[in-house]
Design an enzyme around this catalytic site. Structure first.
Site, PDB file in Angstrom:
ATOM      1  N   ARG A 219      -5.173  -1.296  34.431  1.00  0.00           N
ATOM      2  CA  ARG A 219      -6.593  -0.912  34.548  1.00  0.00           C
ATOM      3  C   ARG A 219      -6.925   0.384  33.815  1.00  0.00           C
ATOM      4  O   ARG A 219      -7.911   1.040  34.096  1.00  0.00           O
ATOM      5  CB  ARG A 219      -7.018  -0.795  36.016  1.00  0.00           C
ATOM      6  CG  ARG A 219      -6.809  -2.077  36.791  1.00  0.00           C
ATOM      7  CD  ARG A 219      -7.664  -2.119  38.046  1.00  0.00           C
ATOM      8  NE  ARG A 219      -7.432  -3.345  38.764  1.00  0.00           N
ATOM      9  CZ  ARG A 219      -6.556  -3.470  39.745  1.00  0.00           C
ATOM     10  NH1 ARG A 219      -5.853  -2.433  40.146  1.00  0.00           N
ATOM     11  NH2 ARG A 219      -6.394  -4.627  40.334  1.00  0.00           N
TER      12      ARG A 219
ATOM     13  N   LYS B  56     -14.827   2.737  21.043  1.00  0.00           N
ATOM     14  CA  LYS B  56     -15.008   1.272  21.019  1.00  0.00           C
ATOM     15  C   LYS B  56     -13.666   0.636  20.701  1.00  0.00           C
ATOM     16  O   LYS B  56     -13.023   0.995  19.710  1.00  0.00           O
ATOM     17  CB  LYS B  56     -16.020   0.868  19.946  1.00  0.00           C
ATOM     18  CG  LYS B  56     -17.461   1.024  20.367  1.00  0.00           C
ATOM     19  CD  LYS B  56     -18.362   0.379  19.338  1.00  0.00           C
ATOM     20  CE  LYS B  56     -19.821   0.519  19.730  1.00  0.00           C
ATOM     21  NZ  LYS B  56     -20.717  -0.019  18.695  1.00  0.00           N
TER      22      LYS B  56
ATOM     23  N   GLU C 100     -17.914   3.073   5.079  1.00  0.00           N
ATOM     24  CA  GLU C 100     -18.344   3.712   6.344  1.00  0.00           C
ATOM     25  C   GLU C 100     -18.766   5.160   6.098  1.00  0.00           C
ATOM     26  O   GLU C 100     -19.616   5.685   6.825  1.00  0.00           O
ATOM     27  CB  GLU C 100     -17.242   3.630   7.411  1.00  0.00           C
ATOM     28  CG  GLU C 100     -16.762   2.207   7.741  1.00  0.00           C
ATOM     29  CD  GLU C 100     -17.669   1.427   8.698  1.00  0.00           C
ATOM     30  OE1 GLU C 100     -18.833   1.819   8.895  1.00  0.00           O
ATOM     31  OE2 GLU C 100     -17.210   0.388   9.228  1.00  0.00           O
TER      32      GLU C 100
ATOM     33  N   LYS D 117     -20.894  11.204  13.553  1.00  0.00           N
ATOM     34  CA  LYS D 117     -20.583  10.201  14.578  1.00  0.00           C
ATOM     35  C   LYS D 117     -20.507  10.860  15.955  1.00  0.00           C
ATOM     36  O   LYS D 117     -20.979  10.304  16.956  1.00  0.00           O
ATOM     37  CB  LYS D 117     -19.279   9.451  14.248  1.00  0.00           C
ATOM     38  CG  LYS D 117     -18.975   8.394  15.310  1.00  0.00           C
ATOM     39  CD  LYS D 117     -18.174   7.221  14.846  1.00  0.00           C
ATOM     40  CE  LYS D 117     -18.086   6.178  15.966  1.00  0.00           C
ATOM     41  NZ  LYS D 117     -17.310   5.002  15.626  1.00  0.00           N
TER      42      LYS D 117
ATOM     43  N   GLU E 131     -23.917   2.841  23.809  1.00  0.00           N
ATOM     44  CA  GLU E 131     -24.865   2.104  22.967  1.00  0.00           C
ATOM     45  C   GLU E 131     -26.001   1.476  23.768  1.00  0.00           C
ATOM     46  O   GLU E 131     -26.232   0.265  23.713  1.00  0.00           O
ATOM     47  CB  GLU E 131     -24.126   1.034  22.134  1.00  0.00           C
ATOM     48  CG  GLU E 131     -24.958   0.588  20.944  1.00  0.00           C
ATOM     49  CD  GLU E 131     -24.172  -0.221  19.920  1.00  0.00           C
ATOM     50  OE1 GLU E 131     -23.086   0.197  19.520  1.00  0.00           O
ATOM     51  OE2 GLU E 131     -24.676  -1.284  19.539  1.00  0.00           O
TER      52      GLU E 131
ATOM     53  N   ARG F 145     -26.893   4.628  19.478  1.00  0.00           N
ATOM     54  CA  ARG F 145     -25.595   4.361  18.848  1.00  0.00           C
ATOM     55  C   ARG F 145     -25.636   3.134  17.935  1.00  0.00           C
ATOM     56  O   ARG F 145     -24.825   3.018  17.016  1.00  0.00           O
ATOM     57  CB  ARG F 145     -24.500   4.213  19.920  1.00  0.00           C
ATOM     58  CG  ARG F 145     -23.125   4.070  19.295  1.00  0.00           C
ATOM     59  CD  ARG F 145     -21.984   4.235  20.263  1.00  0.00           C
ATOM     60  NE  ARG F 145     -20.719   4.004  19.570  1.00  0.00           N
ATOM     61  CZ  ARG F 145     -19.530   4.266  20.050  1.00  0.00           C
ATOM     62  NH1 ARG F 145     -19.404   4.796  21.247  1.00  0.00           N
ATOM     63  NH2 ARG F 145     -18.436   4.013  19.348  1.00  0.00           N
TER      64      ARG F 145
ATOM     65  N   ASN G 117     -24.241   0.830  13.330  1.00  0.00           N
ATOM     66  CA  ASN G 117     -23.967  -0.539  12.872  1.00  0.00           C
ATOM     67  C   ASN G 117     -24.805  -0.926  11.657  1.00  0.00           C
ATOM     68  O   ASN G 117     -24.966  -2.119  11.370  1.00  0.00           O
ATOM     69  CB  ASN G 117     -24.212  -1.536  14.013  1.00  0.00           C
ATOM     70  CG  ASN G 117     -23.087  -1.488  15.010  1.00  0.00           C
ATOM     71  OD1 ASN G 117     -21.923  -1.462  14.644  1.00  0.00           O
ATOM     72  ND2 ASN G 117     -23.436  -1.433  16.279  1.00  0.00           N
TER      73      ASN G 117
ATOM     74  N   HIS H 162     -23.734  -3.784   9.507  1.00  0.00           N
ATOM     75  CA  HIS H 162     -22.720  -4.551  10.240  1.00  0.00           C
ATOM     76  C   HIS H 162     -23.210  -5.922  10.686  1.00  0.00           C
ATOM     77  O   HIS H 162     -22.401  -6.831  10.878  1.00  0.00           O
ATOM     78  CB  HIS H 162     -22.228  -3.754  11.446  1.00  0.00           C
ATOM     79  CG  HIS H 162     -21.345  -2.588  11.075  1.00  0.00           C
ATOM     80  ND1 HIS H 162     -21.765  -1.574  10.248  1.00  0.00           N
ATOM     81  CD2 HIS H 162     -20.068  -2.281  11.418  1.00  0.00           C
ATOM     82  CE1 HIS H 162     -20.788  -0.687  10.097  1.00  0.00           C
ATOM     83  NE2 HIS H 162     -19.746  -1.094  10.797  1.00  0.00           N
TER      84      HIS H 162
ATOM     85  N   HIS I 123     -20.660  -8.417   9.646  1.00  0.00           N
ATOM     86  CA  HIS I 123     -19.842  -9.165  10.608  1.00  0.00           C
ATOM     87  C   HIS I 123     -19.965 -10.674  10.366  1.00  0.00           C
ATOM     88  O   HIS I 123     -18.988 -11.419  10.520  1.00  0.00           O
ATOM     89  CB  HIS I 123     -20.247  -8.837  12.042  1.00  0.00           C
ATOM     90  CG  HIS I 123     -19.744  -7.503  12.517  1.00  0.00           C
ATOM     91  ND1 HIS I 123     -20.154  -6.930  13.691  1.00  0.00           N
ATOM     92  CD2 HIS I 123     -18.854  -6.642  11.979  1.00  0.00           C
ATOM     93  CE1 HIS I 123     -19.544  -5.762  13.858  1.00  0.00           C
ATOM     94  NE2 HIS I 123     -18.755  -5.571  12.826  1.00  0.00           N
TER      95      HIS I 123
ATOM     96  N   HIS J 270     -13.169  -5.394   6.220  1.00  0.00           N
ATOM     97  CA  HIS J 270     -14.338  -5.002   7.022  1.00  0.00           C
ATOM     98  C   HIS J 270     -15.270  -4.094   6.210  1.00  0.00           C
ATOM     99  O   HIS J 270     -16.489  -4.308   6.169  1.00  0.00           O
ATOM    100  CB  HIS J 270     -13.858  -4.297   8.294  1.00  0.00           C
ATOM    101  CG  HIS J 270     -14.968  -3.740   9.117  1.00  0.00           C
ATOM    102  ND1 HIS J 270     -15.860  -4.533   9.807  1.00  0.00           N
ATOM    103  CD2 HIS J 270     -15.368  -2.455   9.346  1.00  0.00           C
ATOM    104  CE1 HIS J 270     -16.742  -3.757  10.432  1.00  0.00           C
ATOM    105  NE2 HIS J 270     -16.464  -2.504  10.169  1.00  0.00           N
TER     106      HIS J 270
END
Ligand code: NAD
Ligand code: GLY
Length: 368
Positions: free
Chosen positions: A128, A150, A192, A234, A244, A248, A252, A255, A259, A272
């Site tokens: 956990r 993330k 990026e 960032k 987010e 935030r 992206n 993206h 993606h 990527h």
């Protein structure tokens, strides 16, 4: 490696209350004992990496951890985006359980964004949640993926769809490791870097444009500034909106289209960063179609992305129908409505929906 002492690191704080931490940036921070000061003195450290990065930098990280931890363990996942999956995650859990690692064990993610995302997700889930440290070794990981907590694996139906927020205890970004990065990976990282100017800092966009050749030539001062400024930008966004709920999402930019390209082609076909580069041109194009920016801004983005040796057109084979279908799975979609990160002016981004017809026009105009 020279015998001289590593230079003092630049420290960029991420302010998240009790989850606050620092990004240490500099030449040979990997080999500086001070980089590890204050980390928990647990019984076990588990280094998670891949065979490529382990061969290059594994021994140096192990040397720093031995003496601090009674046991320094190691597990490699296979290299590549195609292995950002359940099997790699399971391999890490297996190694942790086989060595009876307890809940105080510290994971060290040594590698690019793939290793960082998978190791971070393993750290979020194992017992956990156990602490972890990011040791990013690609430009992309140093300017983006190692920062902000993330973590995820991919699903065949969507990129990064299974994951968790789990902040690292520290990020140790050694600029020297970028010397061995393949050219194509350097370009992917630059995508990026390029991203931060349009969304948050017009002056940084100007700076990237005027220093792109130096960055491509791996000029150390230029890389140091690019990593530092990217991390500062960032840090400000993540500090304001860790999970987010709004702001935030601007990180992206490019993206949503990107993606979809990655998922459509199969993970690993395009890097990527390559997909993000092309995606930023597409998002700029859509911004112009919505009247937010002039066409000149689209051309500016296209020129910059092309100069970074990144693709500026999506494969026409994907087709608008499949593109839109994949974008509806995007995490920013709400009730099946795609929400794009668009540019209103250099340095200012906004998140909003767009008419389907305009999205299809962008896909047609930006595919080849
Ligand atoms: P990557 O992790 O696949 O690394 C690229 C390649 O470079 C790999 O083959 C790797 O073994 C090799 N490599 C790594 N360091 C090296 C070095 N110093 N010298 C030589 N080779 C080296 O790719 P990436 O571009 O670092 O990361 C991409 C991933 O990051 C994607 O999965 C993307 O979704 C994720 N990402 C996550 C976030 C986030 O916030 N968590 C942000 C951006 C991207
Ligand atoms: N790379 C997007 C984010 O960290 O939110």
């Amino acid at each position: 490696m020279s015998a001289s002492r590593p230079a003092a690191a630049v420290r960029v704080p991420i302010e998240l209350g009790e989850r606050s931490y620092e990004i240490l940036i500099g030449e040979r921070v990997l080999d500086d004992p001070a980089s590890y000061d204050g980390l928990p003195r647990a019984a076990s450290a588990m280094v998670v990496s891949n065979p490529t990065v382990s061969a290059l930098y594994g021994a140096r990280l192990h040397a720093m951890l031995e003496g601090r931890f009674a046991r320094v363990l190691h597990v490699d996942m296979p290299d590549g985006e195609a292995h950002k999956d359940w099997a790699s995650l399971d391999r890490i859990f297996d190694a942790l359980l086989a060595q009876a690692c307890d809940r105080k064990s510290v994971l060290f993610a040594l590698g690019g964004g793939v290793v960082g995302d998978v190791a971070g997700f393993a750290a979020a889930c194992y017992m956990r949640g156990v602490p972890f440290v990011q040791v990013p070794t690609t430009l992309l990981a140093q300017v983006d993926s190692s920062v902000g907590g993330k973590t995820a694996i991919n699903h065949p139906r969507g990129k990064n769809m299974i994951g968790a927020f789990h902040q690292p205890l520290r990020v140790i970004a050694d600029l020297g490791v970028l010397d061995t990065l393949p050219e194509r990976e350097l370009g992917a990282g630059l995508a990026e870097v390029i991203k931060y100017g349009p969304i948050a800092d017009a002056a940084f966009l100007d700076w990237v444009e005027s220093h792109l050749d130096a960055l491509l030539a791996r000029d150390k001062a230029a890389l140091a500034h690019a990593v530092r400024r990217s991390c500062e930008l960032k840090a400000a966004v993540v500090g304001a909106d860790e999970r987010e709920s709004g702001l935030r999402a601007i990180l992206n930019y490019g993206h949503t289209f990107g993606h979809a390209i990655e998922a459509a082609l199969g993970y690993g076909e395009w890097l990527h960063g390559e997909a993000v580069g092309c995606g930023m041109v597409m998002a700029a194009d859509l911004s112009a179609r919505l009247g937010l920016v002039p066409q000149a801004f689209v051309e500016r983005m296209r020129r910059l992305v092309a100069r970074a040796r990144l693709p500026v057109a999506a494969p026409a084979s994907i087709g608008a129908g499949r593109f839109v279908e994949l974008m509806r799975v995007d995490k920013k979609a709400e009730g099946g409505e795609i929400r794009f990160v668009l540019i209103e002016a250099p340095g200012r981004a906004v998140q909003r929906a767009a008419p389907d017809a305009l999205v299809r026009q962008t896909i047609a105009a930006c595919s080849a």
